[in-house]
Design an enzyme around this catalytic site. Structure first.
Site, PDB file in Angstrom:
ATOM      1  N   ARG A  81     -19.916 -19.083-107.300  1.00  0.00           N
ATOM      2  CA  ARG A  81     -21.105 -19.314-106.429  1.00  0.00           C
ATOM      3  C   ARG A  81     -21.216 -18.437-105.314  1.00  0.00           C
ATOM      4  O   ARG A  81     -20.232 -17.915-104.570  1.00  0.00           O
ATOM      5  CB  ARG A  81     -20.791 -20.752-105.834  1.00  0.00           C
ATOM      6  CG  ARG A  81     -21.103 -21.983-106.881  1.00  0.00           C
ATOM      7  CD  ARG A  81     -20.714 -23.333-106.554  1.00  0.00           C
ATOM      8  NE  ARG A  81     -21.260 -24.297-107.372  1.00  0.00           N
ATOM      9  CZ  ARG A  81     -20.296 -24.617-108.544  1.00  0.00           C
ATOM     10  NH1 ARG A  81     -19.002 -24.097-108.507  1.00  0.00           N
ATOM     11  NH2 ARG A  81     -20.550 -25.511-109.452  1.00  0.00           N
ATOM     12  N   HIS A 106     -22.519 -18.037-111.177  1.00  0.00           N
ATOM     13  CA  HIS A 106     -22.460 -17.266-112.487  1.00  0.00           C
ATOM     14  C   HIS A 106     -23.231 -16.063-112.499  1.00  0.00           C
ATOM     15  O   HIS A 106     -23.510 -15.848-114.122  1.00  0.00           O
ATOM     16  CB  HIS A 106     -21.924 -18.032-113.546  1.00  0.00           C
ATOM     17  CG  HIS A 106     -20.640 -18.931-113.569  1.00  0.00           C
ATOM     18  ND1 HIS A 106     -19.706 -18.552-112.620  1.00  0.00           N
ATOM     19  CD2 HIS A 106     -20.558 -20.268-114.184  1.00  0.00           C
ATOM     20  CE1 HIS A 106     -18.667 -19.578-112.874  1.00  0.00           C
ATOM     21  NE2 HIS A 106     -18.992 -20.513-113.626  1.00  0.00           N
ATOM     22  N   HIS A 180     -14.521 -17.274-118.992  1.00  0.00           N
ATOM     23  CA  HIS A 180     -14.855 -18.738-118.838  1.00  0.00           C
ATOM     24  C   HIS A 180     -14.352 -19.641-120.111  1.00  0.00           C
ATOM     25  O   HIS A 180     -14.874 -20.259-120.535  1.00  0.00           O
ATOM     26  CB  HIS A 180     -16.028 -18.835-118.560  1.00  0.00           C
ATOM     27  CG  HIS A 180     -16.478 -19.834-117.591  1.00  0.00           C
ATOM     28  ND1 HIS A 180     -16.641 -21.250-118.006  1.00  0.00           N
ATOM     29  CD2 HIS A 180     -16.482 -20.104-116.322  1.00  0.00           C
ATOM     30  CE1 HIS A 180     -16.667 -22.155-117.127  1.00  0.00           C
ATOM     31  NE2 HIS A 180     -16.791 -21.519-116.021  1.00  0.00           N
ATOM     32  N   ASP A 250     -11.953 -28.219-109.225  1.00  0.00           N
ATOM     33  CA  ASP A 250     -12.872 -27.413-109.481  1.00  0.00           C
ATOM     34  C   ASP A 250     -12.995 -26.531-108.294  1.00  0.00           C
ATOM     35  O   ASP A 250     -13.813 -26.447-107.467  1.00  0.00           O
ATOM     36  CB  ASP A 250     -14.163 -27.933-109.705  1.00  0.00           C
ATOM     37  CG  ASP A 250     -15.421 -26.733-109.823  1.00  0.00           C
ATOM     38  OD1 ASP A 250     -14.859 -25.707-110.104  1.00  0.00           O
ATOM     39  OD2 ASP A 250     -16.569 -27.219-110.159  1.00  0.00           O
ATOM     40  N   GLU A 315      -9.750 -19.609-114.430  1.00  0.00           N
ATOM     41  CA  GLU A 315     -10.684 -18.383-114.239  1.00  0.00           C
ATOM     42  C   GLU A 315     -10.208 -17.414-112.848  1.00  0.00           C
ATOM     43  O   GLU A 315     -10.188 -17.893-111.953  1.00  0.00           O
ATOM     44  CB  GLU A 315     -12.032 -18.970-113.683  1.00  0.00           C
ATOM     45  CG  GLU A 315     -12.688 -19.724-114.696  1.00  0.00           C
ATOM     46  CD  GLU A 315     -14.046 -20.721-114.059  1.00  0.00           C
ATOM     47  OE1 GLU A 315     -14.860 -20.252-113.523  1.00  0.00           O
ATOM     48  OE2 GLU A 315     -13.613 -21.898-114.222  1.00  0.00           O
TER      49      GLU A 315
END
Ligand code: BGC
Length: 350
Positions: A81, A106, A180, A250, A315
């Site tokens: 982000r 992304h 990803h 996350d 990631e």
């Protein structure tokens, strides 16, 4: 070892999408398509030699175009982000799509994960490889500079998926690439029993919109402590504000002892099958995303959706919102400079 080339389908404008199948000398198989540089399948053995596909994906291009939450994608120009889709570079403000309101995510709706790349297979001594390249024009998705990116996937005979990124620009810009894949090492419908290890003492905690606050949070005595191998479900449902904001993990872990060289940073293990993925990278951060919203994503079976926590993304990246956080490792790429990074996923059993 071999490399096969097949048609995977076509884009809405009729452009063909090619699928490459890479097989190494031990029978591991990776399928990668030109669209999004997406790893669609990855077959690895368990401790009895039984192969399954350990990444989520679809069989049809239409499903990727319609529903995919970046399954297996090569993400750029900027992975993760950027707050409010805005950043400043040399006193100029750049505006990006806020495709994950109120933020940019992304690389935007036309980012590299949604482009059809040029793809060229290569048989190398390390193993079968695929060289993907893309040219993103100045201003694409709001980012400055003509950016040329090359991503090389190699399925090595040492049972690794090696991903090398290379980028150059003709104007100062920002870049952040990641891969990803949604890993599930058991083939069952949850990864909550998988055991995760992350060589990191700190995360970059976020606000409710998942933008880093700019502070660091030490993992000691928190559900973010994976310094010793720990099952994902050990504390994922603890009443911690950071877990509540994201409905699970996350978050970006700040990798210990980062110096830009390749170093082992973590692993994922399925105790039942024995399958293990070891992550090695040159990057300073690791975003762990436990598929917190996969339950909203259709599968290719009518009326059937994926399940929340069915897979986990590992990631490697620079930290989210780095263009707006001058104390984070820089994501600025200047004209004439060469950006290089490397991430290796190593597959084994124990
Ligand atoms: C992000 C998640 C997002 C997911 C799918 C991950 O990289 O961290 O917040 O939901 O990608 O777009």
């Amino acid at each position: 070892m071999y490399i096969l080339k097949n048609k995977f389908g076509q884009l809405e404008n009729g452009e063909p999408v090619t699928l490459f199948t890479l097989k190494n000398k031990n029978g591991l198989t990776a399928k990668i398509m030109s669209y999004g540089g997406i790893l669609t399948e990855l077959w690895t053995p368990d401790r009895n030699g039984k192969f399954i596909n350990i990444v989520l994906g679809y069989k049809k291009i239409e499903s990727y175009l319609k529903h995919s939450p970046y399954f297996g994608a090569t993400i750029g120009r900027y992975a993760n982000r950027i707050a409010k889709g805005r950043f400043k570079l040399n006193n100029k403000t750049y505006r990006l799509a806020t495709n994950n309101p109120p933020n940019h995510l992304h690389g935007g709706p036309g980012g590299l994960a949604l482009q059809n790349w040029q793809a060229k297979p290569a048989e190398t001594s390390a193993g079968p490889a695929l060289i993907l390249s893309s040219k993103s024009p100045d201003g694409a998705e709001g980012f400055p500079g003509n950016l040329t990116t090359t991503v090389t996937y190699t399925l090595t005979h040492k049972n690794e998926l090696k991903i090398e990124y290379h980028a150059v620009t003709d104007q100062t810009t920002v870049v952040n690439f990641t891969h990803h894949s949604y890993f599930n090492l058991s083939g069952k419908d949850s990864v909550l029993d998988h055991v995760l290890q992350i060589k990191s003492d700190r995360i970059t905690p976020t606000d409710k919109t998942l933008i880093p606050t700019g502070n660091y949070l030490h993992v000691h005595n928190t559900p973010f402590d994976f310094r010793k191998p720990t099952p994902i479900d050990a504390r994922i449902f603890d009443p911690h504000i950071q877990l509540k904001n994201a409905s699970g993990y996350d978050h970006n872990w700040v990798l210990n002892n980062w110096n830009g060289r390749l170093q082992p940073v973590g692993s994922l293990h399925d105790p039942e099958s024995g399958r293990t993925v070891k992550v090695t990278t040159t990057e300073p951060g690791l975003q762990i995303y436990t598929g917190n919203f996969l339950g909203e994503i259709p599968t290719e079976k009518k009326g059937v959706k994926f399940k929340n926590y069915q897979a986990v993304c590992l990631e490697t990246q620079h930290f989210p919102d780095s263009p707006n956080k001058s104390h984070f490792p820089s994501t600025v790429l200047k004209a004439g400079e060469v950006f290089k990074s490397e991430t290796v996923y190593g597959f084994g059993v124990r």
